[in-house]
Write a protein that holds these residues in place. Structure first.
Motif, PDB file in Angstrom:
ATOM      1  N   MET A 211      17.794 -40.414  23.394  1.00 10.72           N
ATOM      2  CA  MET A 211      17.306 -39.845  24.945  1.00 10.72           C
ATOM      3  C   MET A 211      17.819 -40.775  26.154  1.00 10.72           C
ATOM      4  SD  MET A 211      13.595 -38.462  24.147  1.00 10.72           S
ATOM      5  CE  MET A 211      13.390 -37.605  25.774  1.00 10.72           C
ATOM      6  N   ALA A 212      17.633 -41.979  25.642  1.00 15.86           N
ATOM      7  CA  ALA A 212      18.316 -42.936  26.898  1.00 15.86           C
ATOM      8  C   ALA A 212      19.743 -42.634  26.909  1.00 15.86           C
ATOM      9  CB  ALA A 212      18.091 -44.434  26.447  1.00 15.86           C
ATOM     10  N   LEU A 213      20.115 -42.376  25.926  1.00 18.76           N
ATOM     11  CA  LEU A 213      22.041 -42.202  25.860  1.00 18.76           C
ATOM     12  C   LEU A 213      22.339 -40.688  26.295  1.00 18.76           C
ATOM     13  CD1 LEU A 213      22.821 -44.070  22.855  1.00 18.76           C
ATOM     14  CD2 LEU A 213      23.606 -44.782  24.855  1.00 18.76           C
ATOM     15  N   ARG A 214      21.368 -39.955  26.579  1.00 16.79           N
ATOM     16  CA  ARG A 214      21.449 -38.701  27.015  1.00 16.79           C
ATOM     17  C   ARG A 214      22.151 -37.777  25.676  1.00 16.79           C
ATOM     18  NH1 ARG A 214      22.737 -38.444  33.383  1.00 16.79           N
ATOM     19  NH2 ARG A 214      21.204 -39.793  33.998  1.00 16.79           N
ATOM     20  N   ASP A 215      21.688 -38.104  24.480  1.00 15.95           N
ATOM     21  CA  ASP A 215      22.368 -37.572  23.259  1.00 15.95           C
ATOM     22  C   ASP A 215      21.150 -36.583  22.909  1.00 15.95           C
ATOM     23  OD1 ASP A 215      23.440 -36.440  20.878  1.00 15.95           O
ATOM     24  OD2 ASP A 215      23.903 -38.445  20.372  1.00 15.95           O
ATOM     25  N   LEU A 216      20.876 -35.436  23.184  1.00 16.07           N
ATOM     26  CA  LEU A 216      20.059 -34.493  23.098  1.00 16.07           C
ATOM     27  C   LEU A 216      20.148 -34.107  21.587  1.00 16.07           C
ATOM     28  CD1 LEU A 216      19.352 -32.384  26.214  1.00 16.07           C
ATOM     29  CD2 LEU A 216      18.086 -34.409  25.318  1.00 16.07           C
ATOM     30  N   ARG A 217      21.116 -34.099  20.945  1.00 18.07           N
ATOM     31  CA  ARG A 217      21.545 -33.402  19.754  1.00 18.07           C
ATOM     32  C   ARG A 217      20.644 -34.425  18.833  1.00 18.07           C
ATOM     33  NH1 ARG A 217      25.189 -33.893  15.815  1.00 18.07           N
ATOM     34  NH2 ARG A 217      25.581 -32.147  14.449  1.00 18.07           N
ATOM     35  N   THR A 218      21.476 -35.618  18.822  1.00 15.36           N
ATOM     36  CA  THR A 218      20.732 -36.531  17.806  1.00 15.36           C
ATOM     37  C   THR A 218      19.164 -36.761  18.045  1.00 15.36           C
ATOM     38  OG1 THR A 218      22.787 -37.706  17.783  1.00 15.36           O
ATOM     39  CG2 THR A 218      20.706 -39.027  16.995  1.00 15.36           C
ATOM     40  N   LEU A 240       8.763 -33.963  20.123  1.00 16.03           N
ATOM     41  CA  LEU A 240       9.607 -32.789  19.623  1.00 16.03           C
ATOM     42  C   LEU A 240       9.461 -31.713  20.693  1.00 16.03           C
ATOM     43  CD1 LEU A 240      11.447 -31.140  18.034  1.00 16.03           C
ATOM     44  CD2 LEU A 240       9.399 -30.695  16.702  1.00 16.03           C
ATOM     45  N   ALA A 241       8.403 -31.517  21.290  1.00 13.86           N
ATOM     46  CA  ALA A 241       7.937 -30.535  22.284  1.00 13.86           C
ATOM     47  C   ALA A 241       9.056 -30.639  23.687  1.00 13.86           C
ATOM     48  CB  ALA A 241       6.639 -30.334  22.823  1.00 13.86           C
ATOM     49  N   ARG A 247      15.912 -29.059  26.091  1.00 15.87           N
ATOM     50  CA  ARG A 247      17.259 -28.085  25.764  1.00 15.87           C
ATOM     51  C   ARG A 247      16.991 -26.769  25.979  1.00 15.87           C
ATOM     52  NH1 ARG A 247      19.352 -29.502  20.275  1.00 15.87           N
ATOM     53  NH2 ARG A 247      18.854 -27.530  19.524  1.00 15.87           N
ATOM     54  N   GLY A 248      15.931 -26.626  26.930  1.00 11.55           N
ATOM     55  CA  GLY A 248      15.544 -25.037  27.373  1.00 11.55           C
ATOM     56  C   GLY A 248      14.738 -24.169  26.487  1.00 11.55           C
ATOM     57  N   GLN A 249      14.365 -24.738  25.376  1.00  9.84           N
ATOM     58  CA  GLN A 249      13.642 -23.733  24.244  1.00  9.84           C
ATOM     59  C   GLN A 249      11.913 -23.874  24.615  1.00  9.84           C
ATOM     60  OE1 GLN A 249      14.684 -26.523  21.140  1.00  9.84           O
ATOM     61  NE2 GLN A 249      16.117 -24.866  20.318  1.00  9.84           N
ATOM     62  N   ILE A 250      11.742 -23.117  25.786  1.00  6.45           N
ATOM     63  CA  ILE A 250      10.330 -23.068  26.212  1.00  6.45           C
ATOM     64  C   ILE A 250       9.403 -22.482  25.667  1.00  6.45           C
ATOM     65  CG2 ILE A 250       9.219 -22.283  28.301  1.00  6.45           C
ATOM     66  CD1 ILE A 250      11.652 -24.350  28.922  1.00  6.45           C
ATOM     67  N   GLU A 251       9.941 -21.168  24.847  1.00  6.61           N
ATOM     68  CA  GLU A 251       8.991 -20.612  24.000  1.00  6.61           C
ATOM     69  C   GLU A 251       8.649 -21.297  22.751  1.00  6.61           C
ATOM     70  OE1 GLU A 251       7.293 -17.703  24.050  1.00  6.61           O
ATOM     71  OE2 GLU A 251       7.668 -17.899  26.371  1.00  6.61           O
ATOM     72  N   GLU A 279       4.494 -23.753  33.587  1.00  4.44           N
ATOM     73  CA  GLU A 279       5.238 -23.751  34.991  1.00  4.44           C
ATOM     74  C   GLU A 279       6.511 -22.871  34.887  1.00  4.44           C
ATOM     75  OE1 GLU A 279       6.364 -26.535  38.667  1.00  4.44           O
ATOM     76  OE2 GLU A 279       5.634 -27.292  37.014  1.00  4.44           O
ATOM     77  N   ALA A 280       7.019 -22.996  33.570  1.00  8.03           N
ATOM     78  CA  ALA A 280       8.574 -22.590  33.204  1.00  8.03           C
ATOM     79  C   ALA A 280       8.459 -20.816  33.314  1.00  8.03           C
ATOM     80  CB  ALA A 280       9.081 -22.883  32.040  1.00  8.03           C
ATOM     81  N   LEU A 281       7.260 -20.327  33.189  1.00  5.06           N
ATOM     82  CA  LEU A 281       7.177 -18.870  33.071  1.00  5.06           C
ATOM     83  C   LEU A 281       7.548 -18.168  34.151  1.00  5.06           C
ATOM     84  CD1 LEU A 281       3.628 -18.695  30.954  1.00  5.06           C
ATOM     85  CD2 LEU A 281       5.853 -18.427  30.004  1.00  5.06           C
ATOM     86  N   GLU A 282       7.965 -16.634  33.832  1.00  2.45           N
ATOM     87  CA  GLU A 282       8.175 -16.021  35.107  1.00  2.45           C
ATOM     88  C   GLU A 282       7.343 -14.954  35.343  1.00  2.45           C
ATOM     89  OE1 GLU A 282       9.614 -15.283  38.484  1.00  2.45           O
ATOM     90  OE2 GLU A 282      10.557 -16.975  37.450  1.00  2.45           O
ATOM     91  N   PRO A 283       6.481 -14.806  36.243  1.00  2.00           N
ATOM     92  CA  PRO A 283       6.117 -15.783  37.095  1.00  2.00           C
ATOM     93  C   PRO A 283       5.413 -17.031  36.760  1.00  2.00           C
ATOM     94  CG  PRO A 283       4.682 -14.185  37.459  1.00  2.00           C
ATOM     95  CD  PRO A 283       5.320 -13.638  36.383  1.00  2.00           C
ATOM     96  N   PRO A 284       5.556 -18.137  37.313  1.00  2.00           N
ATOM     97  CA  PRO A 284       4.839 -19.419  36.817  1.00  2.00           C
ATOM     98  C   PRO A 284       3.352 -19.142  36.513  1.00  2.00           C
ATOM     99  CG  PRO A 284       6.553 -19.939  38.393  1.00  2.00           C
ATOM    100  CD  PRO A 284       6.255 -18.340  38.600  1.00  2.00           C
ATOM    101  N   ALA A 285       2.928 -19.666  35.586  1.00  2.00           N
ATOM    102  CA  ALA A 285       1.300 -19.600  35.374  1.00  2.00           C
ATOM    103  C   ALA A 285       0.632 -21.089  35.845  1.00  2.00           C
ATOM    104  CB  ALA A 285       0.993 -19.504  33.860  1.00  2.00           C
ATOM    105  N   TYR A 286       0.640 -21.060  37.298  1.00  2.00           N
ATOM    106  CA  TYR A 286       0.330 -22.402  38.041  1.00  2.00           C
ATOM    107  C   TYR A 286      -1.073 -23.073  37.482  1.00  2.00           C
ATOM    108  CZ  TYR A 286       4.389 -22.323  40.736  1.00  2.00           C
ATOM    109  OH  TYR A 286       5.717 -22.143  41.105  1.00  2.00           O
ATOM    110  N   ASP A 287      -1.833 -21.796  37.425  1.00  2.00           N
ATOM    111  CA  ASP A 287      -3.268 -22.148  37.166  1.00  2.00           C
ATOM    112  C   ASP A 287      -3.479 -22.890  35.824  1.00  2.00           C
ATOM    113  OD1 ASP A 287      -4.316 -21.269  39.517  1.00  2.00           O
ATOM    114  OD2 ASP A 287      -4.860 -19.351  38.923  1.00  2.00           O
ATOM    115  N   LYS A 288      -2.823 -22.264  34.647  1.00  2.74           N
ATOM    116  CA  LYS A 288      -2.842 -22.743  33.460  1.00  2.74           C
ATOM    117  C   LYS A 288      -2.151 -23.939  33.375  1.00  2.74           C
ATOM    118  CE  LYS A 288      -3.108 -18.146  31.021  1.00  2.74           C
ATOM    119  NZ  LYS A 288      -2.246 -17.194  30.204  1.00  2.74           N
ATOM    120  N   ALA A 289      -1.127 -24.287  34.253  1.00  6.78           N
ATOM    121  CA  ALA A 289      -0.404 -25.516  34.154  1.00  6.78           C
ATOM    122  C   ALA A 289      -1.374 -26.698  34.795  1.00  6.78           C
ATOM    123  CB  ALA A 289       0.828 -25.450  35.066  1.00  6.78           C
ATOM    124  N   ILE A 290      -2.040 -26.436  35.801  1.00 10.93           N
ATOM    125  CA  ILE A 290      -2.978 -27.316  36.422  1.00 10.93           C
ATOM    126  C   ILE A 290      -4.027 -27.579  35.526  1.00 10.93           C
ATOM    127  CG2 ILE A 290      -4.734 -27.499  38.184  1.00 10.93           C
ATOM    128  CD1 ILE A 290      -2.949 -25.993  40.066  1.00 10.93           C
TER     129      ILE A 290
END
Length: 395
Positions: A211-218, A240-241, A247-251, A279-290
């Protein structure tokens, strides 16, 4: 070395115990058997029992073995001076006893006597060149004493001597990382994973370094393996989450967090990942995020990250009127600062909140604290603090 000690040295603990018990059944004062049983009692943290057994052995005369056990008992009780004296007593009887030199070195390092400790540990490694533990501790102390090149070389010797000695991989990698040699540090960990496949501590370290090397795959590969090995380990699952989110794998991340919650597995990091998903949902679920951040704060009473992130979220959540969330953001960020007064992130966020509230004097005081911290000038955090300081000076 008598036959009982040989069994112990070979790791045949159960057989050594059985043989010692047989000897004591015939002769309750059998010194070698008493010493072995005392050692086994110490391993089980039964100090009073170990002392009683040792006293019976010592009644027949002190030996190097009884001296080592006496030193170990003292060390386990935190009596460093007594332990050191006992090790020195063993060396008076047996000057070339490597275990005594090693024990002496460990006691000296705990007393902040690095030069003397290095001498003792070097002697232990010299007398027992095939013992990886002696050499490993020597390498650690060399690094702590500022003898970086010698320490790195010693740790590499340990890996040549014992390719499956996991602590040496971790220490060597950490030492290289502290020198900003991240690629070399990761190669050491990868070497360790070849020798000890899927070792959890090595996998966790590879994840962090990648992660420090920005190698998300490894990072993702290592984190996935570790999470599969430890399905109910909150830290492994949260790691892992977070990588799924990167990686953009929100779901997938949200499903992972929900699965952990259904299993009763929770942590500050998991709740932070869950909040990000909401927060990444559309629309964002701010209450649940809080709510998720609040739960994260409760799970880690001394943790600052969930409180800091909640404060940031409150600063950016759309509200009517526009500053409706500011008082709460200030309260939360003050709590984050209380939990971690030496961290620049919550201090800077609190300064931003105070500035937006019109509290310029408080904001200036906070941002000056941030700028007084040893931050690299090319970091986003330092640059943002400079911009805020400049804006406040014009206010």
């Amino acid at each position: 070395m008598n036959s009982l000690e040989t069994l112990l040295a070979q790791g045949q603990v159960a057989q050594a115990k059985a043989e010692a018990e047989k000897l004591l059944a015939k002769n309750p004062n059998h010194r070698d058997a008493l010493v072995v049983m005392a050692k086994l009692a110490l391993v089980e943290n039964k100090v009073p029992q170990a002392e009683a057994l040792l006293a019976k052995a010592e009644a027949q005369g002190a030996t190097g073995e009884t001296g080592l056990v006496r030193a170990n008992i003292a060390a386990q009780k935190g009596q460093l001076d007594a332990a050191l004296k006992a090790y020195q007593g063993v060396l008076a009887l047996e000057p070339n006893r490597p275990e005594a030199h090693f024990g002496k070195g460990m006691m000296l390092i705990k007393q902040d006597k690095a030069p003397q400790a290095l001498e003792a540990l070097s002697q232990a490694a010299k007398l027992a060149p095939q013992n990886p533990v002696f050499r490993y501790r020597l390498g650690q102390v060399q690094l702590e004493a500022g003898k970086t090149d010698a320490g790195l070389a010693t740790l590499r010797e340990v890996l040549t001597l014992a390719p499956r000695f996991v602590p040496a991989y971790l220490s060597l990698s950490h030492a290289l990382s502290s020198q900003e040699k991240l690629v070399e540090a990761r190669k050491v960990l990868e070497q360790g994973l070849k020798a000890v496949p899927n070792q959890p501590r090595l996998l966790a370290s590879v994840t962090v370094l990648s992660m420090a090397l920005r190698d998300l795959r490894t990072s993702y590969q290592a984190a996935s393996t570790l999470a599969a090995q430890r399905p109910k380990d909150a830290d492994a699952q949260a790691n892992l989450a977070q990588l799924m989110l990167a990686r953009g794998q929100i779901e997938q991340a949200r499903h992972l967090c929900q699965t952990m919650a259904s299993l009763g597995v929770a942590s500050e990091s998991l709740k932070m990942a869950e909040a990000t998903c909401f927060e990444a949902l559309e629309p964002p679920a701010y209450d649940k995020a809080i709510t998720a951040y609040e739960q994260g704060m409760g799970l880690a009473p001394d943790g600052w990250r969930a409180a800091n992130n909640l404060g940031q979220l409150l600063l950016r959540v759309p509200a009517e009127p526009a500053n409706a969330n500011l008082p709460r953001a200030v309260t939360v960020l003050e709590e984050a600062v209380r939990r971690a007064p030496d961290r620049p992130e919550p201090l800077l966020n609190l300064a931003l909140a105070q500035a937006r509230l019109g509290q310029e004097a408080k904001a200036k005081e906070l941002v000056q604290k941030v700028l007084a911290m040893p931050l690299a000038e090319d970091t986003d955090l330092h640059e943002e603090a400079v911009r805020l300081s400049q804006a406040l000076s014009k206010a």
